[in-house]
Design a protein around this motif. Structure first.
Motif, mmCIF file in Angstrom:
data_model
loop_
_atom_site.group_PDB
_atom_site.id
_atom_site.type_symbol
_atom_site.label_atom_id
_atom_site.label_comp_id
_atom_site.label_asym_id
_atom_site.label_seq_id
_atom_site.Cartn_x
_atom_site.Cartn_y
_atom_site.Cartn_z
ATOM 1 N N LYS A 1 12.630 -54.886 22.912
ATOM 2 C CA LYS A 1 13.953 -55.269 22.422
ATOM 3 C C LYS A 1 13.872 -55.763 20.976
ATOM 4 O O LYS A 1 14.702 -55.392 20.135
ATOM 5 N N LEU B 1 21.490 -55.492 24.071
ATOM 6 C CA LEU B 1 20.311 -55.124 24.857
ATOM 7 C C LEU B 1 20.110 -56.016 26.072
ATOM 8 O O LEU B 1 19.090 -55.917 26.750
ATOM 9 N N ASN C 1 21.211 -49.559 21.655
ATOM 10 C CA ASN C 1 20.871 -49.075 22.992
ATOM 11 C C ASN C 1 20.511 -47.597 23.002
ATOM 12 O O ASN C 1 20.289 -47.040 24.078
ATOM 13 N N ALA D 1 19.479 -54.004 29.051
ATOM 14 C CA ALA D 1 18.628 -52.825 28.854
ATOM 15 C C ALA D 1 17.280 -53.018 29.550
ATOM 16 O O ALA D 1 16.714 -54.114 29.545
ATOM 17 N N LEU E 1 25.617 -47.804 29.237
ATOM 18 C CA LEU E 1 24.830 -47.886 28.017
ATOM 19 C C LEU E 1 24.714 -46.565 27.273
ATOM 20 O O LEU E 1 24.286 -46.545 26.118
#
Length: 256
Positions: A117, A107, A157, A110, A82
């Protein structure tokens, strides 16, 4: 205000070479040595077949079969992660997802809450100037708008390095010029490290701190040019045009 880079976003390539398996031809890349500082914008230009996109794939971690060392932020690049985003010439949006959903795809893994998000997606849709188009699908967007979505997806990200592989190559001249200025604005705002592969020498001059001129057969660095022109830059500026002409002349000289 520019974002402060808290982590090392520097990139170092040492003696990087690449040969495709079973290929008796010369290496695609041969002994590439290059250092890129945190927050720097570097463009890679050169004739077709000089290995520009191959080099970008290695930096992205999409291909780990190479000789030499690629070090990003103190660690060897062996796979994708990422911390490194990438934008291709083809926007690669999912046609069944709208703008927000296409950005949110990045995402998926993530470590953020649902609310975080959603906030990140909203911020990055705004960053590329697509407020009001959140519920539009790719078939409802122009080519330039679709590339804006791809850039938002590459940035959402908060990568420390953004790689751009001919991101405007398929666009018409006017749309390409608008997005070049947009990318310049985003870089000046975010100040993340960016590496752009392009055939467009003027685009490289417009956007870059340095330009890496590659030569072919095998792919290698021929010259690294510092771009000291004041920012922001515009197409048509005398300094931009002169440096473009100097670099193009280098191509012709090397080809003789």
């Amino acid at each position: 205000m520019a974002t402060v880079i808290e982590q090392d976003s520097g990139l170092t390539l040492r003696h990087v070479s690449k040969r495709f398996s079973g290929d008796d031809a010369p290496p695609v890349l041969e002994r590439i040595d290059l250092s890129i500082a945190s927050g720097e914008f570097v463009s890679i230009v050169g004739a077709s077949g000089c290995g520009k996109s191959t080099l970008l794939r290695l930096i992205a971690g999409l291909d780990a079969d190479y000789d030499g060392e690629i070090d990003f932020g103190g660690a060897r690049v062996v796979t994708t992660d990422l911390s490194r985003g990438i934008v291709f010439q083809d926007h690669r949006l999912f046609p069944w997802l709208d703008v927000e959903q296409n950005v949110a795809v990045a995402l998926r893994n993530a470590p953020l809450s649902k609310a975080e998000k959603a906030r990140a997606v909203k911020e990055h849709v705004a960053l590329v100037g697509l407020q009001g188009y959140e519920r539009h699908y790719p078939h409802q967007l122009s080519g330039g708008m679709a590339q804006r979505v791809a850039i938002a997806r590459g940035l959402v990200n908060r990568p420390r390095l953004l790689l751009l592989d001919e991101p405007f190559g398929a666009l018409d001249a006017l749309t390409r010029a608008r997005l070049q200025l947009e990318l310049q604005r985003i870089w000046e705002s975010e100040r993340i490290t960016m590496v752009l592969v392009t055939h467009d020498v003027e685009e490289a001059v417009l956007l870059s701190d340095r330009i890496v001129v590659m030569q072919a057969r095998p792919g290698r660095i021929g010259e690294v040019i510092d771009v000291t022109l004041p920012r922001p830059r515009k197409l048509g500026d005398r300094g931009v045009g002169k440096l473009r002409d100097d670099i193009v002349e280098t191509f012709f000289t090397d080809a003789i």
